[in-house]
Design a protein around this motif. Structure first.
Motif, PDB file in Angstrom:
ATOM      1  N   THR A   1       0.819  -1.210   0.000  1.00 23.74           N
ATOM      2  CA  THR A   1       0.000   0.000   0.000  1.00 23.74           C
ATOM      3  C   THR A   1       0.854   1.262   0.000  1.00 23.74           C
ATOM      4  O   THR A   1       0.427   2.317  -0.492  1.00 23.74           O
ATOM      5  CB  THR A   1      -0.922   0.010   1.234  1.00 23.74           C
ATOM      6  OG1 THR A   1      -0.136  -0.144   2.429  1.00 23.74           O
ATOM      7  CG2 THR A   1      -1.943  -1.112   1.149  1.00 23.74           C
ATOM      8  N   VAL A   2       2.073   1.158   0.544  1.00 28.68           N
ATOM      9  CA  VAL A   2       2.972   2.313   0.574  1.00 28.68           C
ATOM     10  C   VAL A   2       4.012   2.234  -0.541  1.00 28.68           C
ATOM     11  O   VAL A   2       4.232   3.208  -1.290  1.00 28.68           O
ATOM     12  CB  VAL A   2       3.675   2.414   1.947  1.00 28.68           C
ATOM     13  CG1 VAL A   2       4.652   3.590   1.964  1.00 28.68           C
ATOM     14  CG2 VAL A   2       2.658   2.554   3.064  1.00 28.68           C
ATOM     15  N   LEU A   3       4.653   1.072  -0.676  1.00 26.15           N
ATOM     16  CA  LEU A   3       5.784   0.948  -1.600  1.00 26.15           C
ATOM     17  C   LEU A   3       5.363   0.930  -3.068  1.00 26.15           C
ATOM     18  O   LEU A   3       6.044   1.513  -3.917  1.00 26.15           O
ATOM     19  CB  LEU A   3       6.566  -0.330  -1.276  1.00 26.15           C
ATOM     20  CG  LEU A   3       7.266  -0.387   0.084  1.00 26.15           C
ATOM     21  CD1 LEU A   3       7.897  -1.763   0.298  1.00 26.15           C
ATOM     22  CD2 LEU A   3       8.345   0.699   0.160  1.00 26.15           C
ATOM     23  N   LEU A   4       4.255   0.261  -3.367  1.00 28.75           N
ATOM     24  CA  LEU A   4       3.891   0.062  -4.763  1.00 28.75           C
ATOM     25  C   LEU A   4       3.646   1.369  -5.521  1.00 28.75           C
ATOM     26  O   LEU A   4       4.232   1.575  -6.600  1.00 28.75           O
ATOM     27  CB  LEU A   4       2.669  -0.852  -4.847  1.00 28.75           C
ATOM     28  CG  LEU A   4       2.267  -1.327  -6.248  1.00 28.75           C
ATOM     29  CD1 LEU A   4       3.409  -2.083  -6.924  1.00 28.75           C
ATOM     30  CD2 LEU A   4       1.031  -2.224  -6.179  1.00 28.75           C
ATOM     31  N   PRO A   5       2.832   2.279  -5.011  1.00 32.98           N
ATOM     32  CA  PRO A   5       2.622   3.527  -5.774  1.00 32.98           C
ATOM     33  C   PRO A   5       3.881   4.386  -5.872  1.00 32.98           C
ATOM     34  O   PRO A   5       4.134   4.997  -6.920  1.00 32.98           O
ATOM     35  CB  PRO A   5       1.510   4.238  -5.000  1.00 32.98           C
ATOM     36  CG  PRO A   5       1.497   3.610  -3.650  1.00 32.98           C
ATOM     37  CD  PRO A   5       1.964   2.220  -3.824  1.00 32.98           C
ATOM     38  N   LEU A   6       4.688   4.432  -4.790  1.00 27.58           N
ATOM     39  CA  LEU A   6       5.908   5.231  -4.829  1.00 27.58           C
ATOM     40  C   LEU A   6       6.893   4.676  -5.855  1.00 27.58           C
ATOM     41  O   LEU A   6       7.462   5.431  -6.661  1.00 27.58           O
ATOM     42  CB  LEU A   6       6.550   5.264  -3.438  1.00 27.58           C
ATOM     43  CG  LEU A   6       5.843   6.105  -2.369  1.00 27.58           C
ATOM     44  CD1 LEU A   6       6.557   5.953  -1.026  1.00 27.58           C
ATOM     45  CD2 LEU A   6       5.822   7.579  -2.784  1.00 27.58           C
ATOM     46  N   ARG A   7       7.092   3.393  -5.796  1.00 32.99           N
ATOM     47  CA  ARG A   7       8.049   2.772  -6.717  1.00 32.99           C
ATOM     48  C   ARG A   7       7.562   2.849  -8.158  1.00 32.99           C
ATOM     49  O   ARG A   7       8.344   3.087  -9.080  1.00 32.99           O
ATOM     50  CB  ARG A   7       8.299   1.323  -6.307  1.00 32.99           C
ATOM     51  CG  ARG A   7       9.191   1.199  -5.074  1.00 32.99           C
ATOM     52  CD  ARG A   7       9.341  -0.227  -4.600  1.00 32.99           C
ATOM     53  NE  ARG A   7      10.371  -0.327  -3.567  1.00 32.99           N
ATOM     54  CZ  ARG A   7      10.604  -1.406  -2.834  1.00 32.99           C
ATOM     55  NH1 ARG A   7       9.864  -2.511  -3.019  1.00 32.99           N
ATOM     56  NH2 ARG A   7      11.570  -1.407  -1.935  1.00 32.99           N
ATOM     57  N   ALA A   8       6.281   2.647  -8.381  1.00 35.24           N
ATOM     58  CA  ALA A   8       5.748   2.715  -9.741  1.00 35.24           C
ATOM     59  C   ALA A   8       5.945   4.098 -10.335  1.00 35.24           C
ATOM     60  O   ALA A   8       6.289   4.242 -11.527  1.00 35.24           O
ATOM     61  CB  ALA A   8       4.268   2.338  -9.739  1.00 35.24           C
ATOM     62  N   THR A   9       5.749   5.142  -9.528  1.00 31.22           N
ATOM     63  CA  THR A   9       5.944   6.512 -10.015  1.00 31.22           C
ATOM     64  C   THR A   9       7.398   6.774 -10.373  1.00 31.22           C
ATOM     65  O   THR A   9       7.707   7.321 -11.445  1.00 31.22           O
ATOM     66  CB  THR A   9       5.485   7.516  -8.937  1.00 31.22           C
ATOM     67  OG1 THR A   9       4.117   7.279  -8.603  1.00 31.22           O
ATOM     68  CG2 THR A   9       5.641   8.952  -9.438  1.00 31.22           C
ATOM     69  N   CYS A  10       8.315   6.365  -9.490  1.00 28.64           N
ATOM     70  CA  CYS A  10       9.743   6.569  -9.760  1.00 28.64           C
ATOM     71  C   CYS A  10      10.203   5.766 -10.976  1.00 28.64           C
ATOM     72  O   CYS A  10      10.995   6.254 -11.790  1.00 28.64           O
ATOM     73  CB  CYS A  10      10.555   6.179  -8.528  1.00 28.64           C
ATOM     74  SG  CYS A  10      10.301   7.238  -7.093  1.00 28.64           S
ATOM     75  N   MET A  11       9.711   4.531 -11.106  1.00 30.07           N
ATOM     76  CA  MET A  11      10.100   3.690 -12.236  1.00 30.07           C
ATOM     77  C   MET A  11       9.642   4.309 -13.563  1.00 30.07           C
ATOM     78  O   MET A  11      10.379   4.285 -14.557  1.00 30.07           O
ATOM     79  CB  MET A  11       9.485   2.298 -12.075  1.00 30.07           C
ATOM     80  CG  MET A  11      10.114   1.450 -10.992  1.00 30.07           C
ATOM     81  SD  MET A  11       9.165  -0.063 -10.664  1.00 30.07           S
ATOM     82  CE  MET A  11       9.214  -0.855 -12.266  1.00 30.07           C
ATOM     83  N   THR A  12       8.425   4.862 -13.575  1.00 31.78           N
ATOM     84  CA  THR A  12       7.923   5.490 -14.798  1.00 31.78           C
ATOM     85  C   THR A  12       8.815   6.651 -15.216  1.00 31.78           C
ATOM     86  O   THR A  12       9.139   6.804 -16.405  1.00 31.78           O
ATOM     87  CB  THR A  12       6.482   5.988 -14.573  1.00 31.78           C
ATOM     88  OG1 THR A  12       5.660   4.888 -14.183  1.00 31.78           O
ATOM     89  CG2 THR A  12       5.924   6.620 -15.843  1.00 31.78           C
ATOM     90  N   PHE A  13       9.222   7.461 -14.262  1.00 29.10           N
ATOM     91  CA  PHE A  13      10.097   8.605 -14.551  1.00 29.10           C
ATOM     92  C   PHE A  13      11.444   8.138 -15.097  1.00 29.10           C
ATOM     93  O   PHE A  13      11.957   8.679 -16.090  1.00 29.10           O
ATOM     94  CB  PHE A  13      10.294   9.447 -13.287  1.00 29.10           C
ATOM     95  CG  PHE A  13      11.245  10.589 -13.471  1.00 29.10           C
ATOM     96  CD1 PHE A  13      10.879  11.729 -14.174  1.00 29.10           C
ATOM     97  CD2 PHE A  13      12.540  10.517 -12.942  1.00 29.10           C
ATOM     98  CE1 PHE A  13      11.772  12.782 -14.348  1.00 29.10           C
ATOM     99  CE2 PHE A  13      13.434  11.558 -13.110  1.00 29.10           C
ATOM    100  CZ  PHE A  13      13.042  12.693 -13.816  1.00 29.10           C
TER     101      PHE A  13
END
Length: 568
Positions: A65-77
Motif C-alpha cells: 500500500t505504501v511501496l507500490l505507488p511510490l516505486r511505480a511513479t519513480c520507475m515510470t520517470f
C-alpha cells in the motif's frame, strides 16, 4: 515353420506354453540398463508452485500500500528518461543495427543508460552484491549467464556496461522499451524467418570476432527460465564463435522468492507486483574467470558448452540435466491432454540425440500415452492400463513386456520410459521382416489371409491362455469388416501399434527359453527335443532377437556395447 503342418506347430507351441506356465511365472530376467538413460535428479526444473502463506500475503499487502505507488511513479520517470537518452543516442544513426554505435553515442549508452538501469533496480528494492572481475571486450567478447530464472536477470546488463542481447524482432516495436532495446543494438531473432537461427549464430560470430568494435554480447544459453534447481542444456550459439566466454552466475538468496518466472507458477504481473511490495530483494551476481576454449572445444561447440555449464554448476553446487526448451513444449502439451504437466518431461536433448527422435514424433507418442493413461491417476501407466490398451489379459508374456518398459521397476510406466521403450524395444523389432514372419505364422492354411480362429490359435498359444477371447482385438484390426485380415491390414495395425511387435518377439524368446529349460532339466521327451517344431521356433526366435538392437551413433556418452543395447 517349413516341413511342419501349421496346426501341428501351433498345437505344440500351445502345449509347451501351458506346460511351463509355472516356470515362466518364476522366471527372473536380468535387465541391465544404460546408465546414460537414468532419470534426472531434478524431475521438473520448469515449475515454481510455492504459494504465499497467509502471513506473507498480509505483509505483502501492507507493505504494498505504501511501496507500490511510490516505486511505480519513480520507475515510470526513470524509464521515460532512459527512453529519451536512447532516442538521442540512436538519432539519425545510419543503418541501425548494421554498424556499431561509436564515439559519444556509445559512451552515452554505456554510462547514462547503465546508471539509469542501476537506479531503476535500486528503486525497485534490489540489493545487488557483485563478486569477481568483469572481463573486457578483448578478454571475453561474450558473457554467458545462468541460471536464467527471471526477467530481473537483466541486472547483469547494468553491471557490464549495457552489452548487446539476443531478442525477438517483435520486441523492437514495443513502445518505450523498443527504443531502449534498440540502443543496445540487439541481435534480432525472427520466428517467421526459417533461416533466423542460422543468421543469429552468424551475427553472434561476426560481432564476437570484431576485435572490440561491437559491444560485448550477453547470452542466457539455457534459452528459457527455470527454477534454479539445476542447469539445463546450454544452446550452442554462444560457443560457435570459438572465442573466450565469461560465465556469470545469478543467485537470489531471499527467504520469500518473488522473482522466479517459470512455465508453471506465478505470472509476469504477479511477480512484478509481489517484488515491488517487498522491502528489499537480494541478488548476487558472480563473474567467474574467463573460459578460454581449447583446440578440442573450438572444434566441438557442444563440448565447449558442456564444460562451461559444468564449471558453472560446480560453482553453484547444483546438478546438470538434459532438459531443454522442447521439454517445455511437451510439458504444455501434456497439460492440454489432462496429464500432469511434468509427465511430458523426457530430457529431450538426451533422448533425441541417443535415439534419433524428432520433436514431432515424440509429440505424437505423447498423444498415444495420454490415451493409455487417461484412466489412471498421476499420469502413469500400470499393468492394468497397459493390458487394456493392447486389448489383452494380464499374462506372463505381457508382464515380460511391461517389465522391459518399466525401467526403474516401480510397477508403472511414465512417458519418458514409454518413449525409450518404443524406440529401443518396439520400433527396432517392428520391421517388415518381423511383420511378414508374424503374418505367415498366423496364416495357418496359407491362403494369404488370417481368419479369426487362426488368429485366436496363435494368440492363445503365445499368452498361454487357451480360453482367451480375442474377438475385440481381431475386429479392431479387421478394418474392412470382412472377417479376414489381409496382409495390408495386418501391417497397418502393426506399424500403428509397435508394442505388439515386441510382444511377438518376446513370445518367441520365451519359447526358446522354455525349450532350453526343458533340455536342461531333461523334462522334454526325445521326440519333442529333436522335432522340426523346436528347431523352427529357435530359428525364428534367434532371428527376432538379432533384430532387436538399436545402435545410436555419434554420441560420446554412449559407451555401452551392442549386447547392452540388446538387453536394454
Amino acid at each position: 515353420m517349413a516341413g511342419v503342418p501349421r496346426h501341428r506347430a501351433a498345437h505344440a507351441q500351445s502345449r509347451g506354453a501351458a506346460a511351463l506356465g509355472g516356470s515362466m511365472a518364476q522366471r527372473v530376467l536380468p535387465l541391465p540398463r544404460q546408465q546414460s538413460f537414468v532419470p534426472p535428479t531434478v524431475l521438473n526444473p520448469f515449475i515454481h508452485p510455492r504459494p504465499l502463506r497467509a502471513t506473507e500475503k498480509l505483509r505483502t499487502v501492507l507493505q504494498g500500500t505504501v511501496l507500490l505507488p511510490l516505486r511505480a511513479t519513480c520507475m515510470t520517470f526513470i524509464i521515460l528518461l532512459a527512453w529519451l537518452f536512447a532516442s538521442i543516442a540512436t538519432f539519425q544513426h545510419p543503418r541501425k543495427g548494421s554498424v556499431p554505435l561509436k564515439g559519444w553515442r556509445r559512451r552515452m549508452i554505456q554510462t547514462t543508460l547503465s546508471c539509469l538501469t542501476r537506479t531503476l533496480f535500486f528503486v525497485m528494492g534490489f540489493q545487488v552484491k557483485v563478486k569477481g572481475k568483469i572481463a573486457t571486450p578483448l578478454e571475453a567478447p561474450i558473457f554467458v549467464a545462468a541460471p536464467h530464472s527471471s526477467f530481473f536477470d537483466a541486472i547483469i546488463s547494468a553491471l557490464t556496461g549495457m552489452p548487446s542481447v539476443v531478442s525477438r524482432t517483435e520486441n523492437l516495436s514495443t513502445p518505450l522499451f523498443g527504443t531502449i532495446l534498440s540502443s543496445l543494438q540487439p541481435i534480432s531473432v525472427s520466428r517467421q524467418d526459417p533461416d533466423s537461427r542460422k543468421n543469429t549464430v552468424t551475427e553472434i560470430t561476426k560481432r564476437a570476432l570484431s576485435g572490440g568494435q561491437w559491444p560485448q554480447i550477453l547470452i542466457f544459453p539455457e534459452g528459457t527460465c527455470t527454477n534454479r534447481s539445476c542447469l539445463i542444456t546450454f544452446k550452442q550459439g554462444a560457443f560457435v564463435p570459438r572465442v573466450p566466454v565469461q560465465p556469470v552466475l545469478l543467485r537470489y538468496p531471499n527467504r520469500l522468492d518473488t522473482v522466479t518466472w517459470t512455465w508453471q507458477g506465478y505470472s509476469l504481473k504477479e511477480l512484478c507486483v509481489m517484488t515491488l511490495c517487498q522491502l528489499f530483494t537480494k541478488v548476487e551476481v558472480e563473474f567467474l574467470p574467463v573460459h578460454v576454449p581449447t583446440e578440442e572445444e573450438k572444434n566441438d561447440p557442444i563440448l565447449f558448452a558442456n564444460r562451461v555449464r559444468q564449471t558453472m554448476a560446480t560453482a553453484l553446487n547444483v546438478p546438470v540435466t538434459d532438459h531443454t526448451f522442447e521439454d517445455c513444449r511437451l510439458m504444455i502439451s501434456a497439460g492440454q491432454l489432462t496429464l500432469p504437466m511434468e509427465a511430458g518431461l523426457v530430457e529431450f536433448t538426451k533422448i533425441s540425440k541417443k535415439l534419433h527422435l524428432q520433436w514431432n514424433r515424440v509429440r505424437e507418442q505423447l498423444d498415444t500415452f495420454a490415451a493409455i493413461a487417461s484412466a489412471s491417476k498421476g499420469g502413469r501407466i500400470g499393468i492394468e492400463e497397459f493390458a487394456k490398451y493392447l486389448k489383452l489379459p494380464i499374462s506372463d508374456v505381457l508382464r515380460e513386456l511391461f517389465l522391459l518398459f518399466d525401467r526403474n521397476g516401480d510397477g508403472t510406466i511414465d512417458f519418458r520410459e514409454y518413449v525409450i521403450g518404443l524406440s529401443i524395444l518396439c520400433n527396432p523389432a517392428n520391421t517388415e521382416e518381423t511383420i511378414r514372419m508374424a503374418f505367415k505364422l498366423f496364416d495357418q492354411d496359407e491362403d494369404g489371409t488370417i481368419k479369426e480362429d487362426e488368429f485366436a490359435c496363435i494368440i492363445r498359444a503365445a499368452l498361454g491362455l487357451p480360453d482367451l477371447d480375442v474377438s475385440m482385438l481381431f475386429k479392431e484390426i479387421d478394418a474392412d469388416k470382412t472377417g479376414k485380415l489381409s496382409y495390408d491390414e495386418f501391417k497397418h495395425f502393426a506399424l500403428k501399434h509397435p508394442e505388439y511387435a515386441k510382444l511377438f518377439t518376446t513370445y518367441l524368446e520365451l519359447q526358446r527359453y522354455q525349450l532350453d529349460m526343458l533340455e536342461e532339466y531333461d523334462i522334454e521327451s526325445p521326440a519333442v527335443k529333436h522335432s522340426p517344431v523346436r528347431k523352427s521356433t529357435v530359428s525364428i526366435s534367434e532371428s527376432a532377437t538379432a533384430r532387436n538392437k538399436v545402435c545410436p551413433e555419434g554420441n560420446e556418452e554412449d559407451n555401452s556395447t551392442t549386447s547392452d543395447k540388446k538387453d536394454d
